[in-house]
Structure formats: C-alpha cells, structure tokens
Design an enzyme around this catalytic site. Sequence first.
Site, PDB file in Angstrom:
ATOM      1  CG  HIS A  32      -3.129   3.484   1.798  1.00 34.45           C
ATOM      2  ND1 HIS A  32      -3.760   3.114   0.537  1.00 34.45           N
ATOM      3  CD2 HIS A  32      -3.186   2.569   2.549  1.00 34.45           C
ATOM      4  CE1 HIS A  32      -4.104   1.890   0.655  1.00 34.45           C
ATOM      5  NE2 HIS A  32      -3.743   1.348   1.908  1.00 34.45           N
TER       6      HIS A  32
ATOM      7  CG  ASN B  13      -6.547  -0.626   0.963  1.00 38.66           C
ATOM      8  OD1 ASN B  13      -5.839  -0.329   0.108  1.00 38.66           O
ATOM      9  ND2 ASN B  13      -6.317  -1.239   1.936  1.00 38.66           N
TER      10      ASN B  13
ATOM     11  CB  CYS C  41      -0.884   0.075   1.024  1.00 39.09           C
ATOM     12  SG  CYS C  41      -2.118  -1.366   1.177  1.00 39.09           S
TER      13      CYS C  41
HETATM   14  N1  ACO Z   1     -18.732  -8.212   8.418  1.00 43.00           N
HETATM   15  C1  ACO Z   1     -19.467  -8.572   9.532  1.00 43.00           C
HETATM   16  N2  ACO Z   1     -18.624  -8.894  10.691  1.00 43.00           N
HETATM   17  C2  ACO Z   1     -17.127  -8.885  10.467  1.00 43.00           C
HETATM   18  C3  ACO Z   1     -16.503  -8.798   9.272  1.00 43.00           C
HETATM   19  C4  ACO Z   1     -17.518  -8.294   8.065  1.00 43.00           C
HETATM   20  N3  ACO Z   1     -16.822  -8.193   6.981  1.00 43.00           N
HETATM   21  N4  ACO Z   1     -15.327  -8.979   9.535  1.00 43.00           N
HETATM   22  C5  ACO Z   1     -15.037  -9.238  10.694  1.00 43.00           C
HETATM   23  N5  ACO Z   1     -16.237  -9.443  11.410  1.00 43.00           N
HETATM   24  C6  ACO Z   1     -16.415  -9.516  12.885  1.00 43.00           C
HETATM   25  C7  ACO Z   1     -15.435 -10.412  13.417  1.00 43.00           C
HETATM   26  O1  ACO Z   1     -15.558 -11.875  13.160  1.00 43.00           O
HETATM   27  C8  ACO Z   1     -15.429 -10.051  14.734  1.00 43.00           C
HETATM   28  O2  ACO Z   1     -16.495 -10.798  15.363  1.00 43.00           O
HETATM   29  P1  ACO Z   1     -16.497 -11.194  16.940  1.00 43.00           P
HETATM   30  O3  ACO Z   1     -16.294 -10.146  17.923  1.00 43.00           O
HETATM   31  O4  ACO Z   1     -17.430 -12.084  17.042  1.00 43.00           O
HETATM   32  O5  ACO Z   1     -14.993 -11.854  16.839  1.00 43.00           O
HETATM   33  C9  ACO Z   1     -15.847  -8.432  14.814  1.00 43.00           C
HETATM   34  O6  ACO Z   1     -16.367  -8.323  13.154  1.00 43.00           O
HETATM   35  C10 ACO Z   1     -14.981  -7.629  15.027  1.00 43.00           C
HETATM   36  O7  ACO Z   1     -13.500  -7.839  14.275  1.00 43.00           O
HETATM   37  P2  ACO Z   1     -12.320  -7.135  14.363  1.00 43.00           P
HETATM   38  O8  ACO Z   1     -11.438  -7.720  13.258  1.00 43.00           O
HETATM   39  O9  ACO Z   1     -11.841  -6.802  15.665  1.00 43.00           O
HETATM   40  O10 ACO Z   1     -12.912  -5.733  13.763  1.00 43.00           O
HETATM   41  P3  ACO Z   1     -12.372  -4.115  13.729  1.00 43.00           P
HETATM   42  O11 ACO Z   1     -12.888  -3.066  14.519  1.00 43.00           O
HETATM   43  O12 ACO Z   1     -10.470  -4.267  13.924  1.00 43.00           O
HETATM   44  O13 ACO Z   1     -12.133  -3.898  12.299  1.00 43.00           O
HETATM   45  C11 ACO Z   1     -10.781  -3.904   9.960  1.00 43.00           C
HETATM   46  C12 ACO Z   1     -11.699  -4.853  11.165  1.00 43.00           C
HETATM   47  C13 ACO Z   1     -11.862  -3.216   9.563  1.00 43.00           C
HETATM   48  C14 ACO Z   1     -10.193  -4.982   9.156  1.00 43.00           C
HETATM   49  C15 ACO Z   1      -9.986  -3.018  10.839  1.00 43.00           C
HETATM   50  O14 ACO Z   1      -9.161  -3.788  11.949  1.00 43.00           O
HETATM   51  C16 ACO Z   1      -8.983  -2.698   9.975  1.00 43.00           C
HETATM   52  O15 ACO Z   1      -9.226  -1.584   9.021  1.00 43.00           O
HETATM   53  N6  ACO Z   1      -7.565  -2.725  10.249  1.00 43.00           N
HETATM   54  C17 ACO Z   1      -6.643  -2.164   9.247  1.00 43.00           C
HETATM   55  C18 ACO Z   1      -6.689  -2.575   8.006  1.00 43.00           C
HETATM   56  C19 ACO Z   1      -5.683  -1.534   6.906  1.00 43.00           C
HETATM   57  O16 ACO Z   1      -5.680  -0.762   7.094  1.00 43.00           O
HETATM   58  N7  ACO Z   1      -4.871  -2.238   6.307  1.00 43.00           N
HETATM   59  C20 ACO Z   1      -3.923  -1.348   5.459  1.00 43.00           C
HETATM   60  C21 ACO Z   1      -2.828  -1.835   4.770  1.00 43.00           C
HETATM   61  S1  ACO Z   1      -3.558  -2.951   3.548  1.00 43.00           S
HETATM   62  C22 ACO Z   1      -2.359  -3.312   2.605  1.00 43.00           C
HETATM   63  O17 ACO Z   1      -0.905  -3.102   2.748  1.00 43.00           O
HETATM   64  C23 ACO Z   1      -2.477  -4.379   1.470  1.00 43.00           C
END
Ligand code: ACO
Length: 323
Positions: free
Chosen positions: A250, A280, A113
Amino acid sequence: MIRSVVRGFGASLPKRVMTNSEMEAKVDTSDEWIVQRTGIRQRHIAGEGETTASLGEAAARAALDKSGLTAADLDVIIVATSTPDNTFPATAVNIQNRLGMHHGAAFDVQAVCSGFIYAVATADAYIRGGLARRVLVIGAETFSRILDWNDRTTCVLFGDGAGAIVLEAQEGEGTTADRGVLTAQLRSDGAHKEKLYVDGGPSTTGTVGHLRMEGREVFKHAVGMITDVIEAAFEATGTTAEDLDWLVPHQANRRIIDGSARKLGIPLDKVVVTVDLHGNTSAASIPLALNVAASDGRIKQGDLVLLEAMGGGFTWGSILLRW
Ligand code: ACO
C-alpha cells in the site's frame, strides 16, 4: 485444488495532476517537506464528473479488456472503497449497471487503505468455495472529497484513482508453484479508531465529514503491523523473503515502505513504489501499483508477488499470490 488466478488488470486516474508546488499555494507546506517525509511528488485529483464509480468503471473496463472478457463473463463484482458515490446503493452496484451487467452480485467492502486486500481475500473465498468462477475486484477512491483542504497535516498526503483485477477459478496441484492466491492474512483492531477516522457519517452527524489522522501515531504502528501479516503469509505458505519476486505495498509513505522492506530483508529493487506519482489513494493504491508494474513488464506470469496494506480501523493484511 481451485485457485483464484489473475486473468487481467487495469487502472484509471483523474486527468488533473496536482504537484507539490501547487500544494504550496493552498497550505503552509513545501515540496521539500512533502518529499522528505513521504516521498510524494504529485497526486491526481478528481474533477467535475469524475467520481469513485466513474474511475472504477474505467479501471474495470481496462481489466476486462486485458482479460479478453466482457461483463457478461463475470459472476461477482467487489469494490473496495471508503469514498462511495452515495451512502447507498453500493458503488459496486453502480459500476455493475455502468458495465451493462444485470446478473450475478455486486457489493462493496470497506476496510479503508486495506480495502483491496480484504476485497481480494473475499473474492478468493468466493472462488475457492465454488460460489463464483470470475470475480472483478476494484479498488476505487476519491479521497480528495473527504479531505480538510485547510489541514496541511493530511491534505498533502492523498490522491484519487482506481485499479482493478479479474480473478478466475483455475485447477492446480495446490503447491506454491501454482498460479493464483496462495494465502490471505487479515487483521483488524477497532481500539485505534481515534488515530485515523472520518469525523462524520449518516448515523452520527448526518454529514460526510473530513479525514482526521494522528500521523505520527499511525506511523508508529504501521511497520510492526505490516511485518506481522507478511511473516504470517510466509509461515502459512512455507515461503521466505528470498522467494519473493515483487513486494507491492500500500502506497502511504515511502519511509513506511522502505522500513517494512528493510525489516523483512526484502531488497528495495524488488519493491514497487508509485507513491511519488499517485500519493496515498487508499484502497486504490495496490491495484494502481500492480497496473504500473505489470504493464511495464516488471511483474511477469509466474512471479511470486506479495501485497500488503495497513489503514484506518486499524485494519491490516497481506495477500501472497503467484501472478
Ligand atoms: N508541511 C509542512 N510542515 C508540516 C506539514 C506539511 N504538510 N504537516 C505537518 N507539518 C509539521 C508539523 O506541524 C510539525 O511541526 P512542529 O514540529 O513545529 O510541531 C512537523 O511538521 C512534524 O510533524 P509530524 O507529524 O511529527 O511529522 P512526521 O515526520 O510524523 O510526518 C506524516 C508526518 C507524513 C503524516 C507521517 O507521520 C506519516 O506518514 N504517518 C503515517 C500516515 C499513514 O501511513 N497513513 C496510512 C494509512 S492512511 C488510511 O488508512 C486512510
């Protein structure tokens, strides 16, 4: 002093738009969850015949048009991508050929990214070092092709697309009032590989593999890493958040974008956000966002613009430039 000045910009998106409600039909998710956690409402997904090189070519042609140039005027093409058409040759060489360019040099850089930041920093070094006068820099991706479409934690986050800029050598006084790239700050740390990687490759599994991410872990590191390279850019140039006209981050997640801007005291109305429309798109997200904000008249010549990214590796970096 030679500076690398943006002469033109362009972008290209796949025809097909996939909304969050279409995602609901694929995996156990909801529009509400995706919007609340990420800010994403839709993304573009490459269809038959659309590849990283074809999207990159279209973005390149748009940027050349805007610059009033043709491929004959270029010295170097640099493509930032983690989703090349082939393991080799480089996608940059593929695009060079599509543009009918058979002189100069073309190569890819891979920093996931942060790829566009790394590619602009490389182009700037070529220009300032006197190795090139005009460099076409492209960020192009088809992440939809490396997603595990059964994994709801990753497949809802990404989209496809490409963006490009033409950088050109211009003489300036060497002050921050001059147009062009003012500083590039690059960082990486391979200790974080397991948090964000693709589980295949030519030298390990012999397969392309799928993207794997511990989203919460990436999130935890993101704001700190982003603010570190932004503060480094301010320090290197003697500028502050108040001097900025635009932050073009980004586009991974709305919460990361807002959190970083708040921590740095950058008002949210100076932040360009396209994650709602594009998802993304990895190395393509910054040039896609630049294209939107420069086309709609927000970013104007002479504006102080800060680009930043963080991604797989981990890699992270910033570019401060006067548009
Ligand atoms: N739909 C519904 N529920 C979901 C989904 C989905 N698509 N995905 C995960 N959940 C659930 C999980 O299973 C979890 O359930 P549980 O509590 O019963 O276990 C709950 O939602 C919370 O999951 P988390 O992973 O803790 O959610 P979080 O608030 O952290 O959000 C996210 C997830 C959006 C991926 C976030 O962590 C994020 O944006 N991380 C950074 C990603 C990023 O910026 N990457 C950049 C670099 S990308 C690159 O370099 C290619």
